[in-house]
Design an enzyme around this catalytic site. Structure first.
Site, mmCIF file in Angstrom:
data_model
loop_
_atom_site.group_PDB
_atom_site.id
_atom_site.type_symbol
_atom_site.label_atom_id
_atom_site.label_comp_id
_atom_site.label_asym_id
_atom_site.label_seq_id
_atom_site.Cartn_x
_atom_site.Cartn_y
_atom_site.Cartn_z
ATOM 1 N N SER A 80 0.829 -1.202 0.000
ATOM 2 C CA SER A 80 0.000 0.000 0.000
ATOM 3 C C SER A 80 0.871 1.263 0.000
ATOM 4 O O SER A 80 1.736 1.417 -0.858
ATOM 5 C CB SER A 80 -0.952 -0.058 1.206
ATOM 6 O OG SER A 80 -1.989 0.881 1.079
ATOM 7 N N LYS A 158 -13.571 -1.890 2.479
ATOM 8 C CA LYS A 158 -12.601 -1.513 1.454
ATOM 9 C C LYS A 158 -11.233 -2.172 1.642
ATOM 10 O O LYS A 158 -10.500 -2.358 0.662
ATOM 11 C CB LYS A 158 -12.411 0.014 1.438
ATOM 12 C CG LYS A 158 -13.677 0.796 1.130
ATOM 13 C CD LYS A 158 -14.146 0.559 -0.300
ATOM 14 C CE LYS A 158 -15.358 1.419 -0.636
ATOM 15 N NZ LYS A 158 -15.821 1.231 -2.027
ATOM 16 N N ASP A 209 -9.061 -5.823 -4.657
ATOM 17 C CA ASP A 209 -8.749 -4.665 -3.812
ATOM 18 C C ASP A 209 -9.766 -3.553 -4.079
ATOM 19 O O ASP A 209 -9.918 -3.109 -5.212
ATOM 20 C CB ASP A 209 -7.328 -4.188 -4.123
ATOM 21 C CG ASP A 209 -6.785 -3.201 -3.097
ATOM 22 O OD1 ASP A 209 -7.590 -2.545 -2.411
ATOM 23 O OD2 ASP A 209 -5.549 -3.079 -2.999
ATOM 24 N N HIS A 237 -7.371 -5.906 -0.234
ATOM 25 C CA HIS A 237 -6.201 -5.045 -0.029
ATOM 26 C C HIS A 237 -5.201 -5.682 0.935
ATOM 27 O O HIS A 237 -4.002 -5.474 0.810
ATOM 28 C CB HIS A 237 -6.658 -3.685 0.506
ATOM 29 C CG HIS A 237 -5.576 -2.661 0.564
ATOM 30 N ND1 HIS A 237 -4.976 -2.147 -0.573
ATOM 31 C CD2 HIS A 237 -4.974 -2.037 1.614
ATOM 32 C CE1 HIS A 237 -4.055 -1.264 -0.223
ATOM 33 N NE2 HIS A 237 -4.039 -1.181 1.094
ATOM 34 N N LEU A 252 8.330 -16.543 -2.688
ATOM 35 C CA LEU A 252 9.358 -17.597 -2.818
ATOM 36 C C LEU A 252 9.773 -17.754 -4.284
ATOM 37 O O LEU A 252 10.956 -17.964 -4.575
ATOM 38 C CB LEU A 252 8.846 -18.908 -2.249
ATOM 39 C CG LEU A 252 8.627 -18.943 -0.729
ATOM 40 C CD1 LEU A 252 8.085 -20.298 -0.300
ATOM 41 C CD2 LEU A 252 9.907 -18.626 0.032
#
Length: 258
Positions: A80, A158, A209, A237, A252
């Site tokens: 974010s 959200k 998201d 999100h 990974l």
């Protein structure tokens, strides 16, 4: 696989605690994982009123990067707004980062100041999207700062809409007021191709998201470009909470490519 060192950087209002599912998964693969609290976040003792600049907020990450032994490179993961924080670290410590991973994160370019992507985000984000989030003045007229306080509706609808009730409750208990440092960001110089631009970038898209939408995530990728983009289907999100296993597998894979 050779042991890698992952450094996990949270988004606004969150802290190292939000990586609690991902950290043991990466460690079980034999890797070193550092999840840190940025200033005035998590259990960091500073208060938001003590901060004024992006650098103030990012200081714990900058100190960690400076303390890394010569020759050690990390995989830097920013979530974010944490994308802005890792960009600052990339600009200053490009030789200490093997790859930077932007997890549904704001990803600056090297053409505009970092405030540009937030300006573009605000242009395409209606005010009602923020629901019960509060934007409050916590500075002074001479030294302004706007705080951001996520409301419970915004978090559940959200940010955490695909997370468990327990994770929603955890977030509600642990988040702290934060800031997007909109007063300082326009003053931050644009990142350079020699610093920020020299570090490999990978973007992890979260398809569901509702905060940084799928369209805007794709715009960020088109705006500057990445060496690789991966998408987690059915991730909100907070992918480290709603899809930790899938996120771990992608990280990974990224590590194996280094």
């Amino acid at each position: 696989m050779t042991q890698k060192h992952f450094v996990l950087v949270h988004g606004s209002s969150h802290g190292a605690w939000c990586w609690y599912k991902l950290k043991p998964l990466l460690e079980s693969g034999g890797h070193k994982v550092t999840a840190l609290d940025l200033s005035a976040s998590g259990v960091n003792p500073k208060q938001l009123r003590d901060l004024r600049t992006l650098h103030d907020y990012t200081l714990p990450l900058m100190e960690l990067m400076a303390a890394l032994p010569n020759g050690e490179k990390v995989i830097l993961v920013g979530h974010s707004f944490g994308g802005i924080n890792i960009a600052l670290a990339m600009e200053n410590f490009p030789h200490k980062i093997s790859v930077a991973v932007f997890l549904t994160a704001f990803m600056p370019d090297s053409v505009h100041p970092p405030s540009y992507i937030l300006d573009q985000f605000n242009k395409c984000t209606p005010a009602e999207t923020w629901l019960d989030t509060q934007f409050l003045s916590c500075g002074t007229p001479e030294d302004p700062l706007t705080s951001v306080v996520f409301g419970p509706q915004f978090m559940s609808k959200k940010l955490y809409q695909m997370c468990s009730p327990e994770d929603i409750a955890l977030g509600g208990l642990l988040i702290r007021p934060s800031s997007y440092f909109t007063e300082d960001l326009p003053k931050v110089k644009k990142f350079t191709n020699e610093g920020y631009g020299s570090v490999k970038r990978v973007y992890i898209i979260c398809s569901e998201d509702q905060a940084i939408t799928l369209d805007f995530q794709r715009w960020l990728i088109e705006n500057i470009g990445v060496v690789q983009a991966k998408e987690i289907k059915d991730a909100d999100h907070m992918a480290m909470l709603s899809k930790p296993q899938q996120l771990c597998e992608y990280l990974l894979e990224i590590a194996r490519d280094e």
